[in-house]
Each structure stands twice: as structure tokens, then as C-alpha cells.
Design a protein around this motif. Structure first.
Motif, mmCIF file in Angstrom:
data_model
loop_
_atom_site.group_PDB
_atom_site.id
_atom_site.type_symbol
_atom_site.label_atom_id
_atom_site.label_comp_id
_atom_site.label_asym_id
_atom_site.label_seq_id
_atom_site.Cartn_x
_atom_site.Cartn_y
_atom_site.Cartn_z
ATOM 1 N N THR A 1 43.524 48.279 33.656
ATOM 2 C CA THR A 1 43.018 47.062 34.309
ATOM 3 C C THR A 1 43.934 45.867 34.026
ATOM 4 O OG1 THR A 1 41.510 46.528 32.480
ATOM 5 C CG2 THR A 1 40.621 47.845 34.293
ATOM 6 N N SER A 2 45.215 46.064 34.245
ATOM 7 C CA SER A 2 46.188 44.999 34.011
ATOM 8 C C SER A 2 45.967 43.872 35.014
ATOM 9 C CB SER A 2 47.607 45.546 34.163
ATOM 10 O OG SER A 2 47.840 45.942 35.511
ATOM 11 N N ARG A 3 46.559 42.750 34.746
ATOM 12 C CA ARG A 3 46.455 41.624 35.677
ATOM 13 C C ARG A 3 47.032 41.976 37.033
ATOM 14 N NH1 ARG A 3 47.594 35.870 32.570
ATOM 15 N NH2 ARG A 3 45.839 36.025 31.088
ATOM 16 N N ALA A 4 48.121 42.739 37.023
ATOM 17 C CA ALA A 4 48.730 43.129 38.300
ATOM 18 C C ALA A 4 47.759 43.972 39.117
ATOM 19 C CB ALA A 4 50.027 43.887 38.045
ATOM 20 N N PHE A 5 47.041 44.875 38.445
ATOM 21 C CA PHE A 5 46.083 45.692 39.183
ATOM 22 C C PHE A 5 44.926 44.838 39.697
ATOM 23 C CE2 PHE A 5 42.117 48.132 39.235
ATOM 24 C CZ PHE A 5 42.428 49.036 40.239
ATOM 25 N N LEU A 6 44.415 43.944 38.862
ATOM 26 C CA LEU A 6 43.306 43.088 39.297
ATOM 27 C C LEU A 6 43.739 42.165 40.430
ATOM 28 C CD1 LEU A 6 41.686 42.221 35.853
ATOM 29 C CD2 LEU A 6 40.949 43.927 37.524
ATOM 30 N N ASP A 7 44.984 41.709 40.404
ATOM 31 C CA ASP A 7 45.493 40.912 41.524
ATOM 32 C C ASP A 7 45.532 41.760 42.802
ATOM 33 O OD1 ASP A 7 45.797 38.743 39.867
ATOM 34 O OD2 ASP A 7 47.944 39.046 39.529
ATOM 35 N N HIS A 8 45.865 43.036 42.650
ATOM 36 C CA HIS A 8 45.853 43.958 43.798
ATOM 37 C C HIS A 8 44.432 44.079 44.369
ATOM 38 C CE1 HIS A 8 46.694 47.528 46.217
ATOM 39 N NE2 HIS A 8 45.670 48.130 45.624
ATOM 40 N N VAL A 9 43.438 44.172 43.482
ATOM 41 C CA VAL A 9 42.041 44.236 43.923
ATOM 42 C C VAL A 9 41.681 42.973 44.699
ATOM 43 C CG1 VAL A 9 39.639 44.302 43.145
ATOM 44 C CG2 VAL A 9 41.333 45.791 42.066
ATOM 45 N N CYS A 10 42.108 41.812 44.179
ATOM 46 C CA CYS A 10 41.840 40.538 44.872
ATOM 47 C C CYS A 10 42.437 40.551 46.276
ATOM 48 C CB CYS A 10 42.410 39.370 44.071
ATOM 49 S SG CYS A 10 41.568 39.050 42.514
ATOM 50 N N ALA A 11 43.647 41.062 46.390
ATOM 51 C CA ALA A 11 44.310 41.098 47.699
ATOM 52 C C ALA A 11 43.543 41.977 48.678
ATOM 53 C CB ALA A 11 45.744 41.596 47.544
ATOM 54 N N GLN A 12 42.997 43.086 48.186
ATOM 55 C CA GLN A 12 42.239 43.974 49.066
ATOM 56 C C GLN A 12 40.911 43.353 49.481
ATOM 57 O OE1 GLN A 12 43.787 46.746 50.128
ATOM 58 N NE2 GLN A 12 45.453 46.002 48.808
ATOM 59 N N ALA A 13 40.377 42.448 48.671
ATOM 60 C CA ALA A 13 39.057 41.867 48.947
ATOM 61 C C ALA A 13 39.104 40.690 49.907
ATOM 62 C CB ALA A 13 38.408 41.429 47.628
ATOM 63 N N THR A 14 40.263 40.153 50.178
ATOM 64 C CA THR A 14 40.365 38.966 51.035
ATOM 65 C C THR A 14 40.683 39.360 52.476
ATOM 66 O OG1 THR A 14 42.699 38.742 50.406
ATOM 67 C CG2 THR A 14 41.086 37.501 49.128
ATOM 68 N N GLY A 15 40.317 38.462 53.378
ATOM 69 C CA GLY A 15 40.663 38.648 54.783
ATOM 70 C C GLY A 15 39.645 39.414 55.601
ATOM 71 N N HIS A 16 38.471 39.690 55.053
ATOM 72 C CA HIS A 16 37.431 40.409 55.787
ATOM 73 C C HIS A 16 36.399 39.411 56.325
ATOM 74 C CE1 HIS A 16 39.097 44.112 54.143
ATOM 75 N NE2 HIS A 16 39.043 43.561 52.934
ATOM 76 N N LYS A 17 35.873 39.656 57.497
ATOM 77 C CA LYS A 17 34.901 38.733 58.090
ATOM 78 C C LYS A 17 33.480 38.991 57.606
ATOM 79 C CE LYS A 17 34.157 41.549 62.247
ATOM 80 N NZ LYS A 17 34.165 41.559 63.724
#
Length: 747
Positions: free
Chosen positions: A199-215
Motif C-alpha cells: 500500500t505504497s503512496r504510489a499505489f494509493l495515488d493509482h487508486v485515486c486516479a482510478q476513482a476520479t472522472g466518473h459521473k
């Protein structure tokens, strides 16, 4: 006032299975309801049971947030106010209800201990049994016994959101009532990233990227509070956290309709329903309890979730319409996930559970606890005074009534006079639940003592977990009284009471610790003196008198040793494997092992256990070693002939024989074996020849020289004669003269 089942069950798929459930309960007194999330089992089954059987219906939910949410949902669906027909009980929060009460399994277990007959209760529903929490398993086992006691007057229903319902049906001797899933299609996408398990910061940042942009409203699954908070901070105001440490008001924010990104731990898998979700982002992780038996540590570790958990998470996207799940791992990883959740009883510390079982009496559980873990738990309870000769004591029953680990509650009793009742209770509440506001619940169990101003957290932690008292070795390392070394950041003192320590790989890491006065550390641990004999790197015996507090060495003084103590030290070195046999004795051991394997008794076994059992026979008083002492007297004279150290080959040269239990081996240049047709035997078995090139490199391995000369030799000759032209490679190896020399030197 009663429940309107038609109103409550409108559009709930489980409504159609209620007649089947009624028949099952009438015939068996118990049933297992297998229904996926969203089918309405938690909302509709409890009021149905009340309508059919009357009385009070209890419903356990695995978490406080799930219990409160289920109670609110049923009250709203029934058109009543919370506290009328429907109520709930969780740690520190109780709202009465006349017909249905939702509660956590831990509260139900303590109610059963207080009054095993549950008067006035006509049925108990154990919801989400597939999560295999320890309290749920205990509650289900106690209810199974209660059903036998009350017969037709009491029903038990186990409800599972997964297809792994057969085990519970067999345990309860009950039929399975199944409600099919009613979900919309869910598109599954894989978006793997590195460092997922860390659960590194890079992985959590990846999770954030996947969670954005959905309506649509989005639900993100992460393993713990730390990760939830990090992702919420990165996502900003649109993110809403959901986890078990929040207050009820904070948790309610996740259930408000509208666009939002709900960032949750596993509590949102099946226990609660977050409305409006069409997109799920799954990190594929779970934080689960694991016990490190070797170090005596129990803590939460992060690992991949199970396939059943991943499927439940994905299903959350298809509750209200077509949805999407983005898995932050690969499809290959998913296929390697475990199929189902490991029962907590197999992985967690059993001290509290062992005390509850001791108070209840013999209890048949759906999975038996591991024998070693249960024995360790009972030993701890005996040290606490909660058990005596395996029976629960009055103190043990007192500790069982308190809602925390018995080690903490015993520490509460012992620390209160020294630091004050309120301070001790506050420390226990914080250590047990991370919430000091729970202190009043503990204060009522102890006598009143004024606050003294002493550090309650350090003293309570040290009393509860003396094996975790630690001394600083250097800036970043401490030694625990248990003997474990652990890494630490900013230790703030030479002596520490460690509240939280986890293992990561081979290393232990301290996450929470309190400075502890040395006098308190030594008083709690006690100080012992012992004379020890130790071996240096050369195997020489050195004597030291050591003052120790647990495994923590306080001082050491060199002392002379008598002959017996020296012998005991060397013997201990051999038993522990820290002192190797002398090389010549190791060769004897290998030869004896070969003889024992090929011929058996009376040639002695020389495996580790056998050597330890006869150590006094081969370790002489002067500390010399002679494994020949193990050979029966009438075989001593034949030993060297039976297993020679060297073998003479056709060239006339002697070569060393190496032995294992399976075979005797001679490594020799191929040319030295010309003319040797029959492979020699040692102890009845053919010697295995490792035939070498003139440069000493392996050419062939054989235990049958005749077959080698007749077959594979021709291919070896063809390949080697050009590479080594100065050495003989005759067409007829039987007639050739064996030699270790070159062709010219042989002339």
C-alpha cells in the motif's frame, strides 16, 4: 403495532422465499438463508420471524456501523421510529426496540453468558456468518446448544451472502433456503499497479486516479483507516470516508444520496449498503488478524482479499443499475486469491475467546481452535488468575464481563490504585477501542481510586503485555522482554511499554509505545540471575553470570565454570545446532548413516534425534567427540572395512568415497576406470561413479559400468576425443589400460 411485511418487502427478492423459510423452521427449528447482498434478507427476515413466532427477535451484525444501519433501514421501511419496534445495541450505544433488536455478536455472547436461556427471545438471526468472525462463530455455537435446550420454543437462522453455506447447514443440521441474486450487469476492468501489498503512496495515488472522472457515485475499497484517510485527503471534498472508528454521525455521511466518492474499508462489502453506487474501485486488499506464534505477537496484516470478497465488492456496482468495477490488480492475481475467508479462530489471539468458552462450558464450534493457540491462551489466562486447573475463577468471570481483552481488564484492576480509576479506564478504552470516551464503561467494573498523575498508558500497557516491555539497544532498535528485536522510530526513552507491534517479513516494527520508568519495568518483569555457559566462534566454553529481566540482559560478569557445566554447555550447543561436529566426526556420521540405511540394525541411526538421545555416549567428559562409541563393540573392528574411506580403481590409484544415506559415491577420471567391468559394491549396494573429463568436469554418472561402456561411452568418446586429444579414448574400454596420464606419458 406490528410489521407490514408487504410494505417492507416490496421489491425485495427474499420476499418470495419466506414461505420456504417458514417450512424449514417448522421442520428443523433452524435454517441457513443464502442470499447475495441487496436481496433484502437483513431487512425482511427479522420482521417475518416476529410475525410468525412473536416475542423478541435478535439479529447480529458483524460491525457497529452495520448494526446501526440495519436498524435504521428496518425502522424506515416499517414506517416506525427507531426505538419503537426496532432497536439496536452496540458498544457504548443502545436504543431499545420491542420486536427486533440488532446487535453485535460480542454483545450477544455476553448476554448468553449472563442468561443462557435468553428469556423472551423467540429467534436469533446470525447475519453475515460467511465473514467468519470469532464472536460470530462463538455465538452460533452457543445458539446451537440453546436450540437443543429450548426445543420448539426457539429458532436459529444463519444468513450468508456467499455460496459457502453448506458448512453452516451441516453444523446446524438445517436446510438451506436460497434467494437468487437480482443484480444488473457489471463490467470488470483490471488496472494493476506495483506495490499493492505494501500500500505504497504510489499505489494509493493509482487508486485515486482510478476513482476520479466518473459521473456516478463511486465506492472505493481499501484495507484500513490509514489508507482511507490518505485517499480522502488526495481526492478532496468529494470524498467521504467510511470505517469502523467513526462516530455514528460521521458514518451517516456515506449514506447520503448524490454524487460522492465513498472510500471504505471492508465494512461496505456486504454488511451495509451504500446507495447510488454504480462504480467500484477495488484495491484487492484486506487487513486481517494474524498470530505470529514464534514471537507471541498478534496483529493486523495486509494481504490480498479472497475471491468471494472481490465478487461481493464488484456486486455493489450492480445493485441499482448497470455498473463498473475497476480492480487495481491483474486478472492473474485474482485467480490466485484464496476462494473464501479464513476463519478468525485459525489466525487470531484466542485469549478472550478461551475465557468466554471457559465460562460457558464445553462448546462445539464450527471449526475447532488450533490446539497450540488454545493452549497458549489458557496458559495466559492461568497467569492472569482467570483460570485455575483449567476451571474459570471468580476473577475470570469478572474479567469475562468486561468488554475487552482479559489482559487489559486485569491490567485495569491492577493499575487503578496506582494511577487512578478514571485514568486507568481511559487508557484501557483507548488501547482496546482507540476511543477514550468509552472509559466510563470500564470504570463501573472497578473500585474508585483518585488520579495520581502517573502515566496510566505506560503502566496499563506494561501490566497487560509484560512480554512487550522493551529496552532500547540503539537509536532505532529495541529488545522486547520476549526476546524479539524490533525496529522503532523516536523511542523517547530507554525503557518502553509497547502497545502495538507487528511483523513484516522477518522484521518486527513498533507502531505505538509509551516511555516506562525502569523501576516499573523491573518490578513487573522481575529480575533473575543465572549462570550460563556459552560457546564462542571457536567452540570454546565461556561462563557468564547474567542479570536478566525477561530476555533483556541487564548486566553480565565473567565466571569460571566447573567441568559439568562446561559439558552441559557444549551439549546444548550440539542440541541447538549452533556447534557443528568436527569434520572427521561428520565423515564418520555420514558413513554410519549409509550403513544404517543399507543394512539397518545393529548399525546405529545417526539422525539428529538419535544423536541427541545418545549424546552422553559420544561427547566425552573432556569435550572431545567420538561417534565410534555408538557402534556395537562386536562391529567396531569391521566398520572401516564395511564403509572404506577410499576405493582403489583400475589405474591403481585410491579415490575418496563420499557417503549419504542413499549411496556411496566416487568421483574419478573416466580413463582411470578402463577395464573395470563390474561396479564394486559397498554394504551390498553398487558404488555410484561420477566419471570426470581430464579437466575434472562431469561426463557421466553411473552405478553400472558394464552398461556405460557398452552404450553411452561411445557418445562420450565421440564428443571428448577432439576436445582432449592428448588423453586416451579407446574404442574398446575393457581392453584398454587404465591410466591417469596422457597418451604420450602412458607410452
Amino acid at each position: 403495532m406490528s410489521f407490514d411485511l408487504a410494505r417492507i418487502g416490496a421489491n425485495l427478492p427474499v420476499l418470495a422465499t419466506l414461505p420456504e423459510l417458514e417450512v424449514a423452521l417448522a421442520e428443523s427449528g433452524a435454517a441457513v438463508v443464502q442470499a447475495p447482498p441487496g436481496t433484502g434478507k437483513t431487512t425482511l427476515v427479522p420482521p417475518f420471524l416476529h410475525r410468525v413466532f412473536g416475542g423478541k427477535i435478535l439479529v447480529t451484525g458483524p460491525r457497529r456501523v452495520a448494526v446501526r444501519a440495519a436498524a435504521r433501514r428496518l425502522a424506515q421501511a416499517s414506517g416506525t421510529r427507531l426505538g419503537e419496534l426496532v432497536g439496536y445495541s452496540v458498544r457504548g450505544d443502545h436504543t431499545p426496540g420491542s420486536a427486533v433488536e440488532f446487535l453485535t455478536p460480542g454483545i450477544l455472547v455476553r448476554r448468553l453468558l449472563a442468561d443462557p436461556e435468553l428469556p423472551g427471545v423467540r429467534a436469533v438471526v446470525v447475519d453475515e456468518v460467511h465473514e467468519r468472525q470469532l464472536d460470530s462463530d462463538l455465538a452460533l455455537a452457543m445458539l446451537a446448544e440453546l436450540r437443543q435446550l429450548r426445543d420448539d420454543d426457539f429458532r436459529v437462522v444463519a444468513m450468508s451472502a456467499t455460496v459457502d453455506a453448506q458448512r453452516f447447514a451441516e453444523f446446524l443440521h438445517a436446510p438451506i433456503v436460497t434467494t437468487p441474486a437480482v443484480t444488473h450487469p457489471v463490467a470488470v476492468h483490471y488496472a494493476p499497479a506495483a506495490d499493492r501489498l505494501r500500500t505504497s503512496r504510489a499505489f494509493l495515488d493509482h487508486v485515486c486516479a482510478q476513482a476520479t472522472g466518473h459521473k456516478d457515485a463511486t465506492l472505493v475499497f481499501l484495507p484500513g483507516v490509514r489508507e482511507v484517510n490518505y485517499v480522502c485527503e488526495k481526492l478532496g471534498a468529494v470524498a467521504v470516508p467510511l470505517h469502523g472508528r467513526q462516530s455514528p454521525a460521521e458514518q451517516d455521511a456515506a449514506f447520503v444520496e448524490g454524487y460522492r466518492i465513498v472510500v471504505a474499508t471492508g465494512i461496505a462489502e456486504s454488511s451495509v449498503t451504500v446507495p447510488g453506487v454504480r462504480v467500484v474501485i477495488d484495491a484487492g486488499l484486506a487487513r486481517v488478524p494474524r498470530r505470529d506464534t514464534a514471537r507471541g505477537m498478534t496483529g493486523l496484516v495486509t494481504e490480498s482479499c479472497t475471491r468471494s470478497q472481490a465478487e461481493q465488492r464488484a456486486g455493489r456496482a450492480g445493485r441499482e443499475g448497470p455498473g463498473t468495477v475497476i480492480r487495481c490488480y491483474s486478472e492473474r492475481e485474482f485467480q490466485h486469491f484464496s476462494p473464501h475467508i479464513t476463519p478468525e479462530i485459525h489466525t487470531c489471539d484466542l485469549t478472550q475467546a478461551a475465557l468466554l468458552m471457559a465460562c460457558w462450558g464445553p462448546l462445539e464450534l464450527i471449526n475447532a481452535p488450533p490446539a497450540a493457540a488454545l493452549a497458549s491462551a489458557r496458559a495466559t489466562l492461568t497467569q492472569l488468575g482467570a483460570l485455575h486447573d483449567g476451571r474459570v475463577t471468580d476473577l475470570g468471570r469478572r474479567l469475562a464481563r468486561m468488554p475487552a481483552d482479559p489482559r487489559l481488564t486485569r491490567a485495569l484492576i491492577d493499575a487503578a490504585p496506582a494511577v487512578g480509576s478514571r485514568a486507568a479506564a481511559r487508557a484501557v478504552a483507548t488501547l482496546a477501542y482507540g476511543d477514550p470516551s468509552e472509559a466510563r464503561r470500564f470504570e463501573r467494573f472497578i473500585d474508585s481510586h483518585p488520579d495520581t498523575g502517573a502515566d496510566a498508558f505506560a503502566l496499563v500497557t506494561a501490566l497487560a503485555f509484560p512480554e512487550r516491555i522493551a529496552k532500547r539497544l540503539n537509536e532505532n532498535t529495541v529488545l522486547l522482554a520476549s526476546g524479539t528485536r524490533a525496529n522503532i522510530t523516536n523511542p523517547h526513552g530507554d525503557w518502553l511499554a509497547i502497545a502495538e507491534v507487528t511483523r513484516s517479513g522477518d522484521a518486527a516494527k513498533v507502531h505505538k509505545a509509551y516511555p516506562l520508568a525502569e523501576k516499573d519495568a523491573l518490578r513487573i518483569l522481575g529480575v533473575a540471575e543465572e549462570t550460563v555457559a556459552e560457546l564462542d566462534e571457536q567452540g570454546r566454553v565461556q561462563g557468564r553470570r547474567i542479570r536478566k529481566a525477561g530476555a533483556i540482559e541487564l548486566s553480565a560478569t565473567p565466571v569460571p565454570l566447573d567441568a559439568r557445566t562446561r559439558w552441559d554447555a557444549v551439549a546444548a550447543g550440539y542440541r541447538a545446532g549452533t556447534l557443528p561436529l568436527p569434520e572427521d566426526q561428520q565423515r564418520i556420521r555420514e558413513r554410519l548413516a549409509y550403513l544404517h540405511a543399507q543394512l539397518g540394525a545393529p548399525w546405529p541411526a545417526v539422525d539428529q534425534n538419535a544423536l541427541h538421545a545418545r549424546l552422553a555416549e559420544w561427547l566425552n567428559p573432556d569435550l572431545s567427540v567420538n561417534l565410534r562409541n555408538l557402534i556395537p563393540w562386536d562391529l567396531v573392528a569391521t566398520f572401516d572395512a564395511e564403509v572404506p574411506t577410499h576405493l582403489t580403481v583400475s589405474s591403481g590409484r585410491r579415490h575418496k568415497v563420499t557417503y549419504s544415506a542413499e549411496r556411496a559415491v566416487v568421483a574419478v577420471k573416466l580413463q582411470e576406470c578402463f577395464g573395470l567391468a563390474e561396479s564394486p559394491r559397498i554394504a551390498g549396494q553398487r558404488v555410484q561413479f561420477h566419471l570426470l573429463s581430464p579437466a575434472g568436469r562431469p561426463l557421466a554418472i553411473t552405478s553400472d559400468l558394464r552398461s556405460f561402456w557398452a552404450g553411452p561411452y561411445a557418445e562420450v568418446r565421440k564428443e571428448m576425443r577432439g576436445r582432449y586429444p592428448k588423453h586416451p579414448w579407446p574404442e574398446d574400454p575393457w581392453a584398454a589400460t587404465a591410466t591417469a596420464a596422457t597418451t604420450r606419458a602412458s607410452r
